[in-house]
Design an enzyme around this catalytic site. Sequence first.
Site, PDB file in Angstrom:
ATOM      1  N   GLY A 197       0.596  -1.225  -0.062  1.00  0.00           N
ATOM      2  CA  GLY A 197      -0.199  -0.044  -0.020  1.00  0.00           C
ATOM      3  C   GLY A 197       0.843   1.243  -0.015  1.00  0.00           C
ATOM      4  O   GLY A 197       2.063   1.292   0.041  1.00  0.00           O
ATOM      5  N   HIS A 198       0.243   2.468  -0.247  1.00  0.00           N
ATOM      6  CA  HIS A 198       0.886   3.641  -0.370  1.00  0.00           C
ATOM      7  C   HIS A 198       1.443   3.970   1.073  1.00  0.00           C
ATOM      8  O   HIS A 198       1.056   4.168   2.067  1.00  0.00           O
ATOM      9  CB  HIS A 198      -0.274   4.851  -0.909  1.00  0.00           C
ATOM     10  CG  HIS A 198      -1.318   4.741   0.017  1.00  0.00           C
ATOM     11  ND1 HIS A 198      -2.386   4.014  -0.046  1.00  0.00           N
ATOM     12  CD2 HIS A 198      -1.730   5.846   0.808  1.00  0.00           C
ATOM     13  CE1 HIS A 198      -3.319   4.100   0.797  1.00  0.00           C
ATOM     14  NE2 HIS A 198      -2.982   5.482   1.260  1.00  0.00           N
ATOM     15  N   GLY A 199       2.947   4.395   0.903  1.00  0.00           N
ATOM     16  CA  GLY A 199       3.273   5.236   1.982  1.00  0.00           C
ATOM     17  C   GLY A 199       4.122   3.982   2.894  1.00  0.00           C
ATOM     18  O   GLY A 199       4.626   4.501   3.884  1.00  0.00           O
TER      19      GLY A 199
END
Lengths: 346, 346, 346
Positions: free
Chosen positions: A244-246
């Site tokens: 996922g993002h980050g």
Amino acid sequence: MKFVEIVERLGEDVVAFDVSDETLEIAKAAAIDEAIAGTIAFVAGDKFAGYVAETQASALILPDDEGLREQARQRGMAWVSTRNPREAFARSIAMLYRPFRPEPGIHEKASVAASAKLGRNVHIGANAVIHEGVVLGDEVCVHANVVVYPQVTIGDRTVLHANCTVHERTQIGADCTIQSGAVLGAEGFGFVPTPSGLMRMEQSGCVVLEDGVEIGCNSTVDRPAVGETRIGKNTKLDNLVQIGHGCRIGANCAICAQVGLAGGVTLGNNITLAGQVGVANRAKIGDGAVASAKTGIHQDVEAGAVVSGFPAIANPLWLRSAALYKRLPEIYQSLRQIQRRLNDRS
Amino acid sequence: MKFVEIVERLGEDVVAFDVSDETLEIAKAAAIDEAIAGTIAFVAGDKFAGYVAETQASALILPDDEGLREQARQRGMAWVSTRNPREAFARSIAMLYRPFRPEPGIHEKASVAASAKLGRNVHIGANAVIHEGVVLGDEVCVHANVVVYPQVTIGDRTVLHANCTVHERTQIGADCTIQSGAVLGAEGFGFVPTPSGLMRMEQSGCVVLEDGVEIGCNSTVDRPAVGETRIGKNTKLDNLVQIGHGCRIGANCAICAQVGLAGGVTLGNNITLAGQVGVANRAKIGDGAVASAKTGIHQDVEAGAVVSGFPAIANPLWLRSAALYKRLPEIYQSLRQIQRRLNDRS
Amino acid sequence: MKFVEIVERLGEDVVAFDVSDETLEIAKAAAIDEAIAGTIAFVAGDKFAGYVAETQASALILPDDEGLREQARQRGMAWVSTRNPREAFARSIAMLYRPFRPEPGIHEKASVAASAKLGRNVHIGANAVIHEGVVLGDEVCVHANVVVYPQVTIGDRTVLHANCTVHERTQIGADCTIQSGAVLGAEGFGFVPTPSGLMRMEQSGCVVLEDGVEIGCNSTVDRPAVGETRIGKNTKLDNLVQIGHGCRIGANCAICAQVGLAGGVTLGNNITLAGQVGVANRAKIGDGAVASAKTGIHQDVEAGAVVSGFPAIANPLWLRSAALYKRLPEIYQSLRQIQRRLNDRS
């Protein structure tokens, strides 16, 4: 390749070896239980030791074990005894096997933007698309039908397999392998709930892969709204993994197939997540931790911990609880008996 | 962009703001714990409020909280206080960030069938393949190496990212985003057991995406044998999601990564399925329901319910049962003690 | 197509039929609860039998059930009664529906290596890339943007959908279907831990698909270090399935979406793995076994067994344990009560 040459190249890992026939040719490597004449196989632990007596392999890689050596001698087989047979086997395969690797050159059907900068001896395959501002290091290999969005940088010797996609501003280090169908740097799943529905949060960040990272087939690594999603040096992702993002992943991690990391997860170094593990938003996992298959991690995990189950608990406890789970009907019966007994008495 | 311009554009959501330096330039957005000079960051809840005292951001988006405003004032930072800081942050990113968007035009290496109908200002990238009878609305953007099978219709402003595939007769609404590697409208997993093995059931139905739908990278939405698989307005799918043939999904749902819906599942509106949730054949889930990560749904779920676990149960019950699961060894010990005690007495 | 023609072609499966209007035209197949005039629908079990009284279908496929036939008669509908309505429905769809199938021929934008051997009536779509030494059988259909690495062989009538990738030395049988985005024969996740990190073990083996195999969208089947990964005749994989290196899968298995098999797993014949099942390294599953959704299989499973849960246990036991899991709070309360009662007494 001659067996004596394999032994020679294995070098200082070799403890001892026996080559009665110096002309012995090895064509390929094989599993010991499937080996045929002309192949080399290996034995590491006890599990396959029994096959030394019956394998059809022409040569064996053995541990430092005189009993196995004696068996091999009696069967008249060539053998080499090493400190780490699995590693020696891996190195033998690398000697015997030549992976497909296209020649340097830009295919006439590739589309390379004028502003892209290419290093030396780069290969760009048919229908690969290299957008504006992309920088490819030396000996980068971009297979057919890969798409690289603008402003991506790719380090030396990195290989992008057919049909993978690298989105804008992704930074890929040297010696990485991106398998077919993987998607790097696409928009993270960032939405803001509003009265009129979910509103897209633009994902202005980027994905960074340090050197030696491998991304499996059809795996996806998203870029964040701000900042970066980072995968540390030499970390390996298997197929169909979602990052996922980050997320921040450290070095030398092994992330097995179908694992999913939600947004903002932090992993230390040398972590192993087995197949189908899930990690919730913003959880932190310490160095050297291990999660067994299908574990669902909702909270932070300490360095060195081995966790299992859903929600994740310490593995030894999980093993005991799981063993009792299947005895729940029996436990319930005992409880009812006790209740009846007490009621009869009173 | 000048900070005063950001504030101005945020418009009526702004409660108050403080701009001592009207020339203050903001280059990009950042997370508050990673922000550097020249960036704007935000604080929503308590979790990151502590960072107001130490962030290096030049400007902050704050909630309507005088304490935080005072902290920002004392540090000499520019700030804007809004009713919904997260939404204001999303809007600020959109002001500061220009996503990659190719210019209108048909790439010379695209293959567009003679019978395809294209709206105004369409972009079709290199090696994209548009088959017979396809209809693209205005400002549709088809990135490189996308394949669109025959008779597909795609609404205005919809974006198809590189290497995705849209199969025959799929209907995609306006303002949708199809991320890289996604596959829409392929044959559902429909087979009939026969004495000679599994027999393919032709999948003559189609997939319909209403307006504003987003499909994540490498997600798959299958078409059914008959009828349609439908995804409602503004529903968002994350990466690696599987939607089986004949599913009906309502509006404004958020379906997180690696969720799998078997065939014929019905979802209402405003539903959230967290990562790795699975839903069995023909289950129905009511409006506003939530399933936490890894939930396995075998039966219908009522509107508004929050479910967890496998098989799915009400979340509060699951929390209690999960807490006791890890105490099963202790529970079992207690039971054995009681049994011994009772046996000693009798 | 005329209804009488459908009945005629269904042949010996037909028990009885009723066609008052021999000119009745059927345009397409539909689900009984969504059917409109001009369509044919079917009823198999009890679940949809109630719809016979209200469906708008023009014709029905019924089981051998006089009650349903009588209902259809009273509504003046055409019907055909068969021994296996689901199979008859599948065959009817196949009569009425013409799937998209490109004409034989090599697209001018395809790239076919000089040493590739093509059978008769092969289709190769735009931007498909066929590398050196590939052999395609008769009537093979390679859709647009597919990439086939060197030395792959593909049997007669096999279809490769857009954007899938087939890696070196993969052997695909006749009558197989490879859906979009699938990746066959990429490098397995084989690494050797060394003091300097994870070392790539070259994957010199290959993937073999026997005849009639179907691989779902974005599924991945890896090749092993040595030997082969094999999928048996007529086995069907749904979307997003992971098959690890060195797995051996028998014939006629149904492997549902998002299932993951780790390395070296052995499956017999006629096995069903429901969605999101995981199978650990080297586990063996016997003929005819069934695992329900989300099952986690860590150990061998006997032929014919039905297993569920994580770790997997016999399904009937799992059903009872799962029912008690949600009663754990109540069980714990009872236990505490008993303890208090005993303590009060003593």
